[in-house]
Scaffold this motif. Sequence first.
Motif, PDB file in Angstrom:
ATOM      1  N   GLY A  20       0.819  -0.983  -0.088  1.00  0.00           N
ATOM      2  CA  GLY A  20       0.326   0.276  -0.247  1.00  0.00           C
ATOM      3  C   GLY A  20       0.818   1.221  -0.383  1.00  0.00           C
ATOM      4  O   GLY A  20       0.795   2.119  -0.706  1.00  0.00           O
ATOM      5  N   LYS A 187      -6.452   3.419  -2.041  1.00  0.00           N
ATOM      6  CA  LYS A 187      -5.911   2.430  -1.043  1.00  0.00           C
ATOM      7  C   LYS A 187      -6.562   1.244  -1.413  1.00  0.00           C
ATOM      8  O   LYS A 187      -7.388   0.457  -2.144  1.00  0.00           O
ATOM      9  CB  LYS A 187      -7.548   3.007  -0.636  1.00  0.00           C
ATOM     10  N   LYS A 197      -7.451  -0.402   4.468  1.00  0.00           N
ATOM     11  CA  LYS A 197      -6.701  -0.726   3.766  1.00  0.00           C
ATOM     12  C   LYS A 197      -5.547  -1.389   4.068  1.00  0.00           C
ATOM     13  O   LYS A 197      -6.107  -1.757   5.737  1.00  0.00           O
ATOM     14  CB  LYS A 197      -6.600   0.780   3.716  1.00  0.00           C
TER      15      LYS A 197
END
Length: 334
Positions: A20, A187, A197
């Motif tokens: 991420g 996200k 997330k």
Amino acid sequence: MDRPRVLSGIQPTADSFHLGNYLGAVRQYVALQDTHEAFYFIADLHALTVAPKADELRRRSRVAAAQLFGAGLDPEKAAVFAQSHIREHSELAWILICQTGMGEAGRMTQFKDKSAKYGESSASVGLFTYPILQAADILIYQADQVPVGVDQKQHLELSRDLAQRFNSRYGQTFKVPNPYILKEVEKIGDLQDPTAKMSKTSSSPQGILDVLEDPASLRKKVMRAVTDTGSEVVADEENKPGVTNLLRIHSALSGVSVPDLEARFAGQGYGAFKKEVAEVIVEAFAPIRERTEKLLANEAELDRLLAAGAARARVVAQETMVKVRDRIGFIPTP
Ligand code: TYM
């Protein structure tokens, strides 16, 4: 004409960045260094809000810096530095704290989430003022663009509000910054809970893919990622959040569009698809990991690169602070 300025920060609160961080932020840092005057820092002051051990903070800060270079930041192009090396961040943070309402700070959802997690009474005041330090980070460099994931959007709003408020109270001082958020990767979801997330504080490590993780472990986690009922590889946010997340990840790393991936995997089921997603991730991370490890083996060189980045950042930060101190009415610094 001068290039627009880009700035961002990343916390050294884990032993590795995760997918991420990489897709939502770090990749954009790398891309923007070619078109912008770039400043990127390891947010070690922010990391204090979770009270790390001293040795751990120092180690993780170097690992974070090495990963930024490993991911492709070029010390000739971008100033990469440790936040704590520029004392002016803390100074401006205090000044902005005095411009921020309690209610305004209390509305920050990340604070609310984190304090709920740690327990209201054990959350530090630092956690509460955290977004204001972030505003100081941004405003001190007069940044035009701030590449972040969507979880930072509210903090960017606060930075904009504080810039405008200060400018209207004391005269034009700060540029009003813009978030730079890429929709497709804003996200990245947790592999075990794809509507949440991917996050270093997530409850299970099975949901997180670390940049520095070994390939066998990455493959295992992707193969065990939660997929949805049915067997078709199609993007459907509502009904197939797991598959949609994997499609986005594949697409962002391979450059193949989501519709093309859907067409390619039509009738093949989840297994073949996940296998390929895993390979795409392993391939993307391998060179980053290799470069990161090389840099970590030469700590003196890494520290030298950070010192050079700080020297460039300091010039800009000090220039802004001379202005700020004058505007708010301090006697000139002797
Ligand atoms: P941090 O360290 O939590 O995360 C670093 C960056 O990664 C992004 N990100 C994600 N993007 C997409 N999907 C995800 N699952 C995901 N998880 C994390 C974050 O949005 C962030 O861009 N407060 C900041 C650090 C900071 C900062 C700043 C950022 C301090 N000062 C000034 C910008 C400007 C933070 O905690 O990021």
